[in-house]
Design an enzyme around this catalytic site. Structure first.
Site, PDB file in Angstrom:
ATOM      1  N   ASP A 163      18.596  -1.640 -95.959  1.00 25.00           N
ATOM      2  CA  ASP A 163      19.134  -0.902 -97.099  1.00 25.00           C
ATOM      3  C   ASP A 163      18.863  -1.689 -98.378  1.00 25.00           C
ATOM      4  O   ASP A 163      19.044  -2.914 -98.415  1.00 25.00           O
ATOM      5  CB  ASP A 163      20.647  -0.686 -96.897  1.00 25.00           C
ATOM      6  CG  ASP A 163      21.216   0.382 -97.822  1.00 25.00           C
ATOM      7  OD1 ASP A 163      21.063   0.265 -99.057  1.00 25.00           O
ATOM      8  OD2 ASP A 163      21.824   1.335 -97.314  1.00 25.00           O
ATOM      9  N   ASN A 193      27.566   8.764 -92.694  1.00 24.79           N
ATOM     10  CA  ASN A 193      28.284   9.653 -93.594  1.00 24.79           C
ATOM     11  C   ASN A 193      27.711  11.058 -93.462  1.00 24.79           C
ATOM     12  O   ASN A 193      26.490  11.234 -93.407  1.00 24.79           O
ATOM     13  CB  ASN A 193      28.145   9.151 -95.035  1.00 24.79           C
ATOM     14  CG  ASN A 193      28.799   7.789 -95.231  1.00 24.79           C
ATOM     15  OD1 ASN A 193      29.883   7.545 -94.722  1.00 24.79           O
ATOM     16  ND2 ASN A 193      28.134   6.900 -95.958  1.00 24.79           N
ATOM     17  N   GLN A 238      27.655  10.986 -98.306  1.00 25.50           N
ATOM     18  CA  GLN A 238      26.237  11.030 -97.923  1.00 25.50           C
ATOM     19  C   GLN A 238      25.396  11.320 -99.155  1.00 25.50           C
ATOM     20  O   GLN A 238      25.541  12.374 -99.779  1.00 25.50           O
ATOM     21  CB  GLN A 238      25.992  12.100 -96.846  1.00 25.50           C
ATOM     22  CG  GLN A 238      24.536  12.085 -96.359  1.00 25.50           C
ATOM     23  CD  GLN A 238      24.238  13.122 -95.282  1.00 25.50           C
ATOM     24  OE1 GLN A 238      25.081  13.968 -94.951  1.00 25.50           O
ATOM     25  NE2 GLN A 238      23.027  13.069 -94.756  1.00 25.50           N
ATOM     26  N   SER A 239      24.505  10.382 -99.500  1.00 32.15           N
ATOM     27  CA  SER A 239      23.681  10.549-100.700  1.00 32.15           C
ATOM     28  C   SER A 239      22.233  10.867-100.380  1.00 32.15           C
ATOM     29  O   SER A 239      21.495  11.311-101.266  1.00 32.15           O
ATOM     30  CB  SER A 239      23.746   9.280-101.565  1.00 32.15           C
ATOM     31  OG  SER A 239      23.272   8.158-100.851  1.00 32.15           O
ATOM     32  N   VAL A 240      21.810  10.654 -99.134  1.00 31.95           N
ATOM     33  CA  VAL A 240      20.440  10.996 -98.722  1.00 31.95           C
ATOM     34  C   VAL A 240      20.549  11.990 -97.560  1.00 31.95           C
ATOM     35  O   VAL A 240      21.099  11.652 -96.506  1.00 31.95           O
ATOM     36  CB  VAL A 240      19.647   9.750 -98.285  1.00 31.95           C
ATOM     37  CG1 VAL A 240      18.250  10.145 -97.822  1.00 31.95           C
ATOM     38  CG2 VAL A 240      19.561   8.727 -99.424  1.00 31.95           C
ATOM     39  N   HIS A 278      21.055   9.203 -91.146  1.00 35.63           N
ATOM     40  CA  HIS A 278      20.858   7.757 -91.071  1.00 35.63           C
ATOM     41  C   HIS A 278      22.148   7.118 -90.601  1.00 35.63           C
ATOM     42  O   HIS A 278      23.236   7.497 -91.024  1.00 35.63           O
ATOM     43  CB  HIS A 278      20.417   7.164 -92.418  1.00 35.63           C
ATOM     44  CG  HIS A 278      21.235   7.599 -93.590  1.00 35.63           C
ATOM     45  ND1 HIS A 278      21.117   8.840 -94.160  1.00 35.63           N
ATOM     46  CD2 HIS A 278      22.203   6.963 -94.290  1.00 35.63           C
ATOM     47  CE1 HIS A 278      21.970   8.950 -95.165  1.00 35.63           C
ATOM     48  NE2 HIS A 278      22.648   7.824 -95.267  1.00 35.63           N
ATOM     49  N   HIS A 334      24.108   3.630 -90.677  1.00 41.01           N
ATOM     50  CA  HIS A 334      24.210   2.309 -91.275  1.00 41.01           C
ATOM     51  C   HIS A 334      24.615   1.343 -90.158  1.00 41.01           C
ATOM     52  O   HIS A 334      25.640   1.557 -89.498  1.00 41.01           O
ATOM     53  CB  HIS A 334      25.301   2.270 -92.345  1.00 41.01           C
ATOM     54  CG  HIS A 334      25.086   3.177 -93.514  1.00 41.01           C
ATOM     55  ND1 HIS A 334      24.631   2.721 -94.737  1.00 41.01           N
ATOM     56  CD2 HIS A 334      25.286   4.517 -93.670  1.00 41.01           C
ATOM     57  CE1 HIS A 334      24.561   3.735 -95.592  1.00 41.01           C
ATOM     58  NE2 HIS A 334      24.965   4.838 -94.970  1.00 41.01           N
TER      59      HIS A 334
HETATM   60  P1  AMP Z   1      24.541   7.327 -97.709  1.00 36.88           P
HETATM   61  O1  AMP Z   1      25.221   7.137 -99.040  1.00 36.88           O
HETATM   62  O2  AMP Z   1      25.416   7.184 -96.517  1.00 36.88           O
HETATM   63  O3  AMP Z   1      23.734   8.609 -97.697  1.00 36.88           O
HETATM   64  O4  AMP Z   1      23.511   6.127 -97.583  1.00 36.88           O
HETATM   65  C1  AMP Z   1      22.270   6.130 -98.209  1.00 36.88           C
HETATM   66  C2  AMP Z   1      21.815   4.710 -98.255  1.00 36.88           C
HETATM   67  O5  AMP Z   1      20.424   4.701 -98.502  1.00 36.88           O
HETATM   68  C3  AMP Z   1      22.452   3.889 -99.384  1.00 36.88           C
HETATM   69  O6  AMP Z   1      23.148   2.782 -98.800  1.00 36.88           O
HETATM   70  C4  AMP Z   1      21.271   3.446-100.235  1.00 36.88           C
HETATM   71  O7  AMP Z   1      21.427   2.134-100.709  1.00 36.88           O
HETATM   72  C5  AMP Z   1      20.114   3.557 -99.253  1.00 36.88           C
HETATM   73  N1  AMP Z   1      18.800   3.810 -99.828  1.00 36.88           N
HETATM   74  C6  AMP Z   1      18.462   4.773-100.720  1.00 36.88           C
HETATM   75  N2  AMP Z   1      17.135   4.728-100.954  1.00 36.88           N
HETATM   76  C7  AMP Z   1      16.636   3.717-100.204  1.00 36.88           C
HETATM   77  C8  AMP Z   1      15.333   3.180-100.001  1.00 36.88           C
HETATM   78  N3  AMP Z   1      14.264   3.677-100.642  1.00 36.88           N
HETATM   79  N4  AMP Z   1      15.192   2.140 -99.146  1.00 36.88           N
HETATM   80  C9  AMP Z   1      16.260   1.640 -98.495  1.00 36.88           C
HETATM   81  N5  AMP Z   1      17.517   2.103 -98.632  1.00 36.88           N
HETATM   82  C10 AMP Z   1      17.698   3.129 -99.479  1.00 36.88           C
END
Ligand code: AMP
Length: 113
Positions: free
Chosen positions: A32, A86, A93-95, A99, A101
């Protein structure tokens, strides 16, 4: 969302660089970029699954957990580690690509925020 729009699909394909610690036919894991623990690895399926709520493939689920067990061993997390996923905006969840963690290397408090 198409694969070309999804940042984690693009990492899985190698189009976007990442600090990859594990890969196999179904799973990719990378560090991350905003680590919350000394070891903070994201473990993803290569194919696009939006979140754990849509994960309905038993073989893929097993592959993801097998990968996490192996990564934890490789990263020396024998004292313990945490697996978090998440689901949806209220959980942070932001992506929108599934995934897990994998967090370790320090004492982890409970309950999480
Ligand atoms: P979430 O908020 O649970 O969706 O987690 C998304 C995670 O992706 C966050 O901890 C970010 O720091 C991580 N993240 C976003 N873009 C990248 C990237 N290009 N490479 C590695 N980690 C990333």
């Amino acid at each position: 969302m198409s694969a070309s729009e999804c940042i984690f699909c693009r990492i899985a394909s190698g189009e976007i660089p990442a600090d990859v610690v594990y890969r196999d036919d179904d799973v990719v894991a990378f560090r991350d970029t905003n680590p919350q623990a000394p070891t903070h690895v994201l473990v993803i399926p290569r194919r696009h699954v939006p979140s754990a709520h849509e994960l309905d493939d038993a073989a893929l689920t097993a592959a993801l957990f097998a990968a996490m067990q192996r990564i934890a061993d490789d990263q020396g997390l024998g004292d313990g580690y945490r697996v978090v996923t998440n689901v949806g905006p209220a959980a942070g969840q932001s992506v929108p690509h599934l995934h897990f963690h994998l967090l370790g290397g320090r004492t982890l408090g409970w309950p999480p925020g």
